[in-house]
Write a protein that holds these residues in place. Structure first.
Motif, PDB file in Angstrom:
ATOM      1  N   ALA A 181     -50.917 -26.225 -20.909  1.00  0.00           N
ATOM      2  CA  ALA A 181     -50.407 -27.589 -20.946  1.00  0.00           C
ATOM      3  C   ALA A 181     -51.506 -28.575 -20.583  1.00  0.00           C
ATOM      4  CB  ALA A 181     -49.222 -27.733 -19.992  1.00  0.00           C
ATOM      5  N   ALA A 182     -52.395 -28.179 -19.675  1.00  0.00           N
ATOM      6  CA  ALA A 182     -53.542 -29.017 -19.309  1.00  0.00           C
ATOM      7  C   ALA A 182     -54.513 -29.048 -20.482  1.00  0.00           C
ATOM      8  CB  ALA A 182     -54.223 -28.471 -18.066  1.00  0.00           C
ATOM      9  N   LYS A 183     -54.949 -30.236 -20.846  1.00  0.00           N
ATOM     10  CA  LYS A 183     -55.805 -30.402 -22.012  1.00  0.00           C
ATOM     11  C   LYS A 183     -57.234 -29.927 -21.734  1.00  0.00           C
ATOM     12  CE  LYS A 183     -52.465 -32.203 -24.389  1.00  0.00           C
ATOM     13  NZ  LYS A 183     -51.841 -31.412 -25.484  1.00  0.00           N
ATOM     14  N   LEU A 184     -57.994 -29.755 -22.814  1.00  0.00           N
ATOM     15  CA  LEU A 184     -59.336 -29.203 -22.705  1.00  0.00           C
ATOM     16  C   LEU A 184     -60.309 -30.112 -21.968  1.00  0.00           C
ATOM     17  CD1 LEU A 184     -59.639 -27.681 -26.295  1.00  0.00           C
ATOM     18  CD2 LEU A 184     -59.495 -26.388 -24.156  1.00  0.00           C
ATOM     19  N   TYR A 185     -60.024 -31.426 -21.903  1.00  0.00           N
ATOM     20  CA  TYR A 185     -60.952 -32.310 -21.185  1.00  0.00           C
ATOM     21  C   TYR A 185     -60.814 -32.197 -19.676  1.00  0.00           C
ATOM     22  CZ  TYR A 185     -56.866 -35.473 -21.073  1.00  0.00           C
ATOM     23  OH  TYR A 185     -55.610 -36.007 -20.901  1.00  0.00           O
ATOM     24  N   PHE A 186     -59.775 -31.518 -19.178  1.00  0.00           N
ATOM     25  CA  PHE A 186     -59.652 -31.210 -17.757  1.00  0.00           C
ATOM     26  C   PHE A 186     -60.465 -29.951 -17.441  1.00  0.00           C
ATOM     27  CE2 PHE A 186     -55.376 -33.299 -18.114  1.00  0.00           C
ATOM     28  CZ  PHE A 186     -55.600 -34.305 -17.186  1.00  0.00           C
ATOM     29  N   ALA A 187     -61.005 -29.869 -16.237  1.00  0.00           N
ATOM     30  CA  ALA A 187     -61.687 -28.642 -15.827  1.00  0.00           C
ATOM     31  C   ALA A 187     -60.732 -27.448 -15.907  1.00  0.00           C
ATOM     32  CB  ALA A 187     -62.232 -28.795 -14.407  1.00  0.00           C
ATOM     33  N   GLY A 203     -58.010 -27.130 -17.795  1.00  0.00           N
ATOM     34  CA  GLY A 203     -57.701 -26.829 -19.187  1.00  0.00           C
ATOM     35  C   GLY A 203     -58.865 -26.219 -19.940  1.00  0.00           C
ATOM     36  N   LEU A 204     -60.091 -26.612 -19.609  1.00  0.00           N
ATOM     37  CA  LEU A 204     -61.265 -26.074 -20.295  1.00  0.00           C
ATOM     38  C   LEU A 204     -61.389 -24.576 -20.061  1.00  0.00           C
ATOM     39  CD1 LEU A 204     -63.861 -26.662 -21.933  1.00  0.00           C
ATOM     40  CD2 LEU A 204     -65.011 -27.090 -19.759  1.00  0.00           C
ATOM     41  N   GLY A 205     -61.172 -24.150 -18.818  1.00  0.00           N
ATOM     42  CA  GLY A 205     -61.173 -22.714 -18.553  1.00  0.00           C
ATOM     43  C   GLY A 205     -59.997 -22.023 -19.228  1.00  0.00           C
ATOM     44  N   ASN A 206     -58.810 -22.575 -19.032  1.00  0.00           N
ATOM     45  CA  ASN A 206     -57.593 -21.962 -19.580  1.00  0.00           C
ATOM     46  C   ASN A 206     -57.645 -21.769 -21.084  1.00  0.00           C
ATOM     47  OD1 ASN A 206     -56.679 -22.416 -16.976  1.00  0.00           O
ATOM     48  ND2 ASN A 206     -55.355 -24.134 -17.532  1.00  0.00           N
ATOM     49  N   GLY A 207     -58.084 -22.826 -21.790  1.00  0.00           N
ATOM     50  CA  GLY A 207     -57.930 -22.855 -23.235  1.00  0.00           C
ATOM     51  C   GLY A 207     -59.189 -22.590 -24.031  1.00  0.00           C
ATOM     52  N   LEU A 208     -60.322 -22.425 -23.368  1.00  0.00           N
ATOM     53  CA  LEU A 208     -61.545 -22.188 -24.134  1.00  0.00           C
ATOM     54  C   LEU A 208     -62.390 -21.066 -23.531  1.00  0.00           C
ATOM     55  CD1 LEU A 208     -63.737 -24.959 -25.758  1.00  0.00           C
ATOM     56  CD2 LEU A 208     -64.716 -22.827 -24.952  1.00  0.00           C
ATOM     57  N   THR A 209     -62.971 -21.281 -22.361  1.00  0.00           N
ATOM     58  CA  THR A 209     -63.929 -20.289 -21.869  1.00  0.00           C
ATOM     59  C   THR A 209     -63.259 -18.980 -21.463  1.00  0.00           C
ATOM     60  OG1 THR A 209     -63.887 -21.247 -19.633  1.00  0.00           O
ATOM     61  CG2 THR A 209     -65.582 -22.046 -21.156  1.00  0.00           C
ATOM     62  N   PHE A 210     -62.113 -19.036 -20.774  1.00  0.00           N
ATOM     63  CA  PHE A 210     -61.452 -17.795 -20.349  1.00  0.00           C
ATOM     64  C   PHE A 210     -61.055 -16.924 -21.541  1.00  0.00           C
ATOM     65  CE2 PHE A 210     -59.732 -19.237 -15.897  1.00  0.00           C
ATOM     66  CZ  PHE A 210     -61.026 -19.499 -15.502  1.00  0.00           C
ATOM     67  N   PRO A 211     -60.267 -17.461 -22.488  1.00  0.00           N
ATOM     68  CA  PRO A 211     -59.877 -16.593 -23.615  1.00  0.00           C
ATOM     69  C   PRO A 211     -61.063 -16.117 -24.444  1.00  0.00           C
ATOM     70  CG  PRO A 211     -59.115 -18.868 -23.937  1.00  0.00           C
ATOM     71  CD  PRO A 211     -59.586 -18.764 -22.536  1.00  0.00           C
ATOM     72  N   MET A 212     -62.070 -16.978 -24.639  1.00  0.00           N
ATOM     73  CA  MET A 212     -63.231 -16.530 -25.412  1.00  0.00           C
ATOM     74  C   MET A 212     -64.004 -15.441 -24.692  1.00  0.00           C
ATOM     75  SD  MET A 212     -64.931 -19.790 -27.376  1.00  0.00           S
ATOM     76  CE  MET A 212     -66.066 -18.668 -28.221  1.00  0.00           C
ATOM     77  N   SER A 213     -63.981 -15.441 -23.373  1.00  0.00           N
ATOM     78  CA  SER A 213     -64.741 -14.436 -22.624  1.00  0.00           C
ATOM     79  C   SER A 213     -64.193 -13.033 -22.802  1.00  0.00           C
ATOM     80  CB  SER A 213     -64.772 -14.802 -21.135  1.00  0.00           C
ATOM     81  OG  SER A 213     -63.509 -14.585 -20.522  1.00  0.00           O
ATOM     82  N   VAL A 214     -62.923 -12.921 -23.247  1.00  0.00           N
ATOM     83  CA  VAL A 214     -62.323 -11.596 -23.466  1.00  0.00           C
ATOM     84  C   VAL A 214     -61.905 -11.394 -24.918  1.00  0.00           C
ATOM     85  CG1 VAL A 214     -61.545 -11.394 -21.073  1.00  0.00           C
ATOM     86  CG2 VAL A 214     -60.009 -12.385 -22.790  1.00  0.00           C
TER      87      VAL A 214
END
Length: 532
Positions: A222-228, A230-241
């Motif tokens: 729910a937190a957007k990517l411009y939030f710290a 949301g950035l982990g939740n929706g981009l770096t975390f899923p891409m890391s696995v």
């Protein structure tokens, strides 16, 4: 700092975009991101990010120059973010709900040489550019909604004109990678500079080690990517696995959230959901709350503000899944104190994330002593960990106040519990956190007194029936002047970002003050507590 568990540090030469893209080289056909327009595979993401990197270089942008990223969540967002970093540029991801004046300040403060912007946000950006003395070299527009000015270029055309960049910029692990803006006590945003290595550490220490994300997960934040957060939740975390992420441009209302929980976008039902207490309260009260059997959730995370125990317990009873509450910050990039999927203590923020050290300090700056049973009195929360930001750009005083010899001052007060968990006690200053976003009372007060009928105003946070913070304004009207609560709310909404307007307004004859004329907000808070 405690030893970092089972995690090797990144190499000295390190580019986080190249690292995340390379980690998924064997998943070219797998869905990386899904939005309302369609699916972006990992192979497409790799090619498009490298095309954007080449296009930005061809546009004349040089190493470490900033790129303002003002985009709604969608498949173009990770392309823009990763492509900029791959090229050695520094994306500055900004809140999409701000005003033209806010963007004017951010353009001047960051000296961004290019802007990547969603078409729906272009009018506000353009108004900000008119207000700013800073000149931008290139404006790239994703999904235009109106004909573009000759100086603007459409995102797809910009990518099509360049061949993918073959090699990433030779950045170092400690080099600047991106900025996120964090609000301060004056309401003026601070440019928080993060290194190439910082997302690596949050992925390894929290996304993998605590949350246990896996390749088969479908993540939705729910937190957007411009939030710290949301950035982990929706981009770096899923891409890391190598997981898949659902992205949503619209506001995370209960209806919009439920639609995605039930597989209404791309047919993929989230297994991991990241939210905030205000959102969970709204969902639990909604008549269309789905049944547990209709969703695929296995893990639910909360941050942004302290989670009331009652909300977590109600959610668990309905869905059979705990909400894992934690606290992070823009300065630390993600969560450093958290409950665990297998160990939840509702009413607390949990235990230190392995790899981070927590210290509570008293008014003299020394550690708060522990009682015989392991508990403590409230203290200011300090964090020591590998994902701390490098600095606030162009703000030496605030950098020194926050980043202190390896420790980061959070601005929150906590108490330690006997089992080693920590419980939130409030902010160390008058800043308010509403729906997970900091709101400066001073900024709201300054706007209220611009109304011709308002003499003085004071703003505090008050808990609602769910225990969540709402802003309340105490307003003194000028003699003989008349103004209604709804008029004042509309007045503030027209001048500030929408989430900053006071939800409650009380008209009073005067405000409590010190002998020198300073407003005593603590007396207003005490008055509200006494009233009940």
């Amino acid at each position: 700092m405690p030893p970092i568990p089972h995690v090797s540090p990144p190499p000295e030469r390190f580019n986080i975009a190249a690292h995340l893209l390379a980690a998924n080289a064997g998943r070219a056909a797998k869905a990386a991101f899904i939005d309302d327009r369609g699916t972006l595979t990992y192979g497409q993401l790799d090619e498009r990010a490298r095309r954007l990197a080449a296009a930005l270089r061809a546009a004349g942008l040089k190493r470490e120059e900033r790129v303002l990223l003002l985009m709604l969540d969608g498949t173009d967002w990770p392309v823009a973010f990763l492509g900029s970093i791959y090229a050695g540029l520094v994306p500055v991801a900004v809140n999409t709900l701000l005003t033209a004046a806010d963007y004017a300040y951010m353009l001047e403060h960051s000296r961004a040489q290019a802007v990547l912007v969603s078409g729906a946000l272009l009018p506000t950006l353009t108004a900000g550019m008119v207000q700013s003395d800073h000149e931008v070299q290139k404006v790239v527009v994703s999904q235009p909604v109106a004909p573009l000015h000759p100086a603007e270029v459409e995102f797809e055309a910009f990518l099509a004109a360049a061949a993918p960049l073959q090699k990433p910029a030779a950045t170092g692990a400690d080099d600047p990678a991106f900025w996120l803006y964090s609000s301060g006590s004056t309401g003026r945003p601070k440019g928080t500079v993060h290194s190439q290595a910082n997302p690596y550490w949050t992925c390894e220490l929290y996304g993998k080690a605590v949350l246990g994300l896996v390749e088969t997960d479908v993540c939705f934040s729910a937190a957007k990517l411009y939030f710290a957060y949301g950035l982990g939740n929706g981009l770096t975390f899923p891409m890391s696995v190598g997981a898949t992420t659902l992205l949503m441009a619209e506001r995370p209302t209960p209806d919009a959230t439920f639609k995605r929980w039930l597989g209404g976008v791309g047919g993929a039902r989230p297994t991991v959901f990241y939210g905030a207490p205000t959102g969970f309260a709204g969902m639990l009260a909604h008549p269309a709350l789905p049944a547990a059997k209709d969703v695929a959730l296995r893990l639910v995370s909360s941050a942004g503000e302290a989670l009331p125990a009652e909300i977590g317990e109600r959610f668990q009873r309905h869905f059979g899944v705990d909400i894992v509450d934690g606290i992070g910050s823009t300065e630390m990039l993600h969560i450093f104190l958290s409950n665990r999927p297998e160990k939840v203590r509702y009413g607390s923020t949990g235990w230190p994330v392995p790899g981070y050290d927590i210290e509570l300090r008293g008014e003299t700056g020394g550690p708060v002593p522990l009682n015989a049973d392991g508990t403590s009195e409230p203290g200011d929360l300090y964090i020591h960990g590998p994902s701390a930001a490098l600095m606030y750009w162009g703000n030496r005083q605030k950098s020194r106040e926050t980043f202190q010899g390896g420790w980061t001052k959070s601005g929150d007060k906590y108490v330690r519990n006997a089992d080693g968990s920590y419980t939130y006690s409030g902010r160390s200053d008058d800043m308010l956190k509403v729906s997970g976003i900091y709101v400066s009372p001073f900024e709201v007060e300054a706007t209220l007194v611009q109304h011709p009928a308002v003499l003085e105003a004071a703003v505090i946070g008050v808990p609602d029936a769910e225990g969540l913070t709402k802003t309340k304004a105490f307003v003194v009207r000028k003699a003989g002047a008349a103004v209604t609560e709804d008029e004042l709310k509309a007045f503030v909404k027209d001048r500030l970002a929408p989430y900053k307007y006071p939800r409650l307004i009380a008209f009073v004859d005067d405000l409590p003050k010190t002998a020198t004329g300073k407003i005593q907000r603590f007396k207003l808070r005490d008055q509200e507590k006494a009233a009940g």
